[in-house]
Design an enzyme around this catalytic site. Structure first.
Site, mmCIF file in Angstrom:
data_model
loop_
_atom_site.group_PDB
_atom_site.id
_atom_site.type_symbol
_atom_site.label_atom_id
_atom_site.label_comp_id
_atom_site.label_asym_id
_atom_site.label_seq_id
_atom_site.Cartn_x
_atom_site.Cartn_y
_atom_site.Cartn_z
ATOM 1 N N TYR A 118 -1.087 -33.668 18.717
ATOM 2 C CA TYR A 118 -0.953 -32.725 17.596
ATOM 3 C C TYR A 118 -2.306 -32.247 17.073
ATOM 4 O O TYR A 118 -2.409 -31.167 16.512
ATOM 5 C CB TYR A 118 -0.204 -33.391 16.433
ATOM 6 C CG TYR A 118 1.285 -33.219 16.467
ATOM 7 C CD1 TYR A 118 2.019 -33.630 17.574
ATOM 8 C CD2 TYR A 118 1.962 -32.667 15.386
ATOM 9 C CE1 TYR A 118 3.394 -33.503 17.590
ATOM 10 C CE2 TYR A 118 3.336 -32.532 15.396
ATOM 11 C CZ TYR A 118 4.047 -32.950 16.499
ATOM 12 O OH TYR A 118 5.406 -32.826 16.502
ATOM 13 N N LYS A 126 3.480 -43.545 27.689
ATOM 14 C CA LYS A 126 3.707 -43.008 29.031
ATOM 15 C C LYS A 126 2.534 -43.465 29.889
ATOM 16 O O LYS A 126 1.823 -42.667 30.503
ATOM 17 C CB LYS A 126 3.833 -41.471 28.949
ATOM 18 C CG LYS A 126 4.275 -40.791 30.231
ATOM 19 C CD LYS A 126 5.729 -41.043 30.605
ATOM 20 C CE LYS A 126 6.006 -40.430 31.986
ATOM 21 N NZ LYS A 126 7.351 -40.801 32.495
ATOM 22 N N ASP A 186 10.312 -41.896 28.455
ATOM 23 C CA ASP A 186 11.555 -41.369 29.038
ATOM 24 C C ASP A 186 12.637 -42.443 29.025
ATOM 25 O O ASP A 186 13.788 -42.199 28.642
ATOM 26 C CB ASP A 186 11.319 -40.821 30.464
ATOM 27 C CG ASP A 186 10.534 -41.770 31.365
ATOM 28 O OD1 ASP A 186 10.004 -42.790 30.862
ATOM 29 O OD2 ASP A 186 10.446 -41.495 32.579
ATOM 30 N N ASP A 200 7.852 -37.865 17.201
ATOM 31 C CA ASP A 200 8.559 -36.659 16.756
ATOM 32 C C ASP A 200 9.880 -36.535 17.509
ATOM 33 O O ASP A 200 10.943 -36.335 16.919
ATOM 34 C CB ASP A 200 7.675 -35.434 17.015
ATOM 35 C CG ASP A 200 8.371 -34.141 16.604
ATOM 36 O OD1 ASP A 200 8.938 -34.108 15.501
ATOM 37 O OD2 ASP A 200 8.353 -33.177 17.399
ATOM 38 N N ASP A 205 14.084 -37.640 16.181
ATOM 39 C CA ASP A 205 15.224 -36.708 16.143
ATOM 40 C C ASP A 205 16.437 -37.313 16.854
ATOM 41 O O ASP A 205 17.570 -37.183 16.396
ATOM 42 C CB ASP A 205 14.877 -35.371 16.809
ATOM 43 C CG ASP A 205 14.418 -34.324 15.788
ATOM 44 O OD1 ASP A 205 13.775 -34.725 14.799
ATOM 45 O OD2 ASP A 205 14.698 -33.128 15.977
HETATM 46 C C1 IPM Z 1 8.671 -33.299 11.839
HETATM 47 C C2 IPM Z 1 8.589 -31.836 12.167
HETATM 48 C C3 IPM Z 1 7.123 -31.421 12.191
HETATM 49 C C4 IPM Z 1 6.439 -32.227 13.266
HETATM 50 C C5 IPM Z 1 6.877 -29.919 12.382
HETATM 51 C C6 IPM Z 1 7.653 -29.081 11.401
HETATM 52 C C7 IPM Z 1 5.419 -29.583 12.326
HETATM 53 O O1 IPM Z 1 9.235 -31.564 13.357
HETATM 54 O O2 IPM Z 1 8.182 -33.696 10.758
HETATM 55 O O3 IPM Z 1 9.217 -34.057 12.627
HETATM 56 O O4 IPM Z 1 6.479 -31.855 14.446
HETATM 57 O O5 IPM Z 1 5.846 -33.238 12.941
HETATM 58 MN MN MN Z 2 10.286 -33.297 14.223
#
Ligand code: IPM
Ligand code: MN
Length: 354
Positions: A141, A187, A219, A243, A247
């Site tokens: 990042y 990884k 993975d 990240d 999710d």
């Molecule tokens: C998160 C979001 C952010 C990230 C984006 C919006 C920059 O997806 O907080 O997970 O990738 O960190």
């Molecule tokens: Mn995110």
């Protein structure tokens, strides 16, 4: 006790769920006799519209002067075509970096009534309870060089020893307070940066011999979270992998609308839901406020060491869900469909009654 909190509602549903969070924050404060003063500032698209940049020095200074920061969400189609540095998301990355919020904690746990609603089978999911500890101010990042031109695009995945050490140390310490189990995700079979990460994590492990350490490739980890989520307790990982994995964790346990997060550094702390600004549903009073409200709980717990307040908020959320109230994102037939404001009202009522 008096605390000051900087509120950064941001864009889209960020503003709506922030309104809910602030109500819950004050209601909780009353219960434990703390006073909270708030200052509201702009971030993301809202800040771009007003000042031309996604994060101003003034907003940053205000955050630095406060005891905690609450953030809604940033982004939206209106600002998507702007160059990278001017996008709303750049404001979020900048605040994480400027406040040195190197540790992002994203807990994945199952609320009542969600076993059936998940895309994962009940018997596999039941009892799932883990935390993704995501490194937040380094890795792909932020690595330099980065850029793109007509013919190519490039980024750099880089971690320094102190960066890996401090996040690993924090994760091991958390593991000690839980099940003494830590899985580090990388990884290392392909990336040198990951090989380095792994070796530093192993070094730090020597100070925590009572914690069991395992390594997984990312993975495989993604697959294992869906296949057998109960094997995880603390997942330690880098910025990009965290990240993605958070999710996945969010969706198997219900909805992204339920997942809170804490971003911690040495001096500052920021709390925000994992979900984004959801421009498609903003302004309709249908967004799920639970992730944001639960982030307020994390604020009490991690910023002010008041876990009993976090528990008060969490138990009010649990009771509200157990009574069948659902916003649209988590609604299934038979539930009581409620708006953002109604959901908040019921959670507040449940807090009062405890
Ligand atoms: C998160 C979001 C952010 C990230 C984006 C919006 C920059 O997806 O907080 O997970 O990738 O960190
Ligand atoms: Mn995110």
């Amino acid at each position: 006790m008096t605390y000051t909190v900087t509120l950064l509602p941001g864009d889209g549903i960020g503003k709506e769920v922030m309104t809910s969070a602030v109500q819950v924050m004050h209601a909780a404060a009353k219960k434990v006799k703390v006073t909270i003063q708030v200052v509201e500032k702009l971030i993301g698209g809202a800040s771009i519209d007003q000042f031309g940049v996604p994060l101003t020095e003034d907003t940053l200074e205000t955050c630095r002067r406060s005891d905690a920061v609450l953030l809604g969400a940033v982004g939206g189609p209106k600002w998507e075509k702007l160059e990278h540095q001017r996008k709303p998301e750049a404001g979020l990355l900048k605040i994480r970096k400027a406040l040195e919020l190197f540790a992002n904690l994203r807990p994945a746990q199952i609320y009542p009534g969600f076993l059936q609603a998940s895309s994962i089978k009940e018997e596999i999911l039941d009892g799932t309870d883990f935390i993704v500890v995501r490194e937040l101010t380094g890795g792909l990042y932020f690595g330099e060089p980065r850029g793109y031109d007509q013919d190519k695009g490039w980024n750099t995945m880089i971690y320094t020893r102190p960066e890996v050490e401090r996040i690993a140390r924090m994760a091991f310490q958390m593991a000690r307070q839980r099940k003494h189990k830590l899985i580090s995700v990388d990884k290392a079979n392909v990336l040198e940066c990951s090989q380095f990460w792994r070796s530093v994590v192993e070094e730090v492990h020597q100070d925590f011999p009572d914690v069991e350490l395992k390594h997984l490739y990312v993975d495989n980890a993604a697959m294992q979270i869906v296949r057998d989520p109960r094997q995880f307790d603390i997942i330690l990982t880098s910025n990009l992998f965290g990240d993605i994995l958070s999710d996945i964790a969010g969706i198997i346990t219900g909805s992204l609308g339920m997942l809170p997060s804490a971003s911690l550094g040495i001096k500052y702390a920021l709390f925000e839901p994992v979900h984004g600004s959801a421009p498609d549903i903003s302004g309709q009073n249908i967004a799920n406020p639970i992730a944001m409200i639960s982030s307020v709980g994390m604020m009490y717990n991690y910023a002010w060491k008041l876990p009993q307040v976090a528990e008060l908020i969490e138990s009010a959320i649990r009771r509200t869900l157990a009574a069948g109230y659902r916003t649209k994102d988590i609604y299934t037939t038979g539930d009581t469909l409620v708006s953002t404001t109604k959901m908040t009202e019921i959670i507040l009522k449940n807090m009062e009654q405890s």
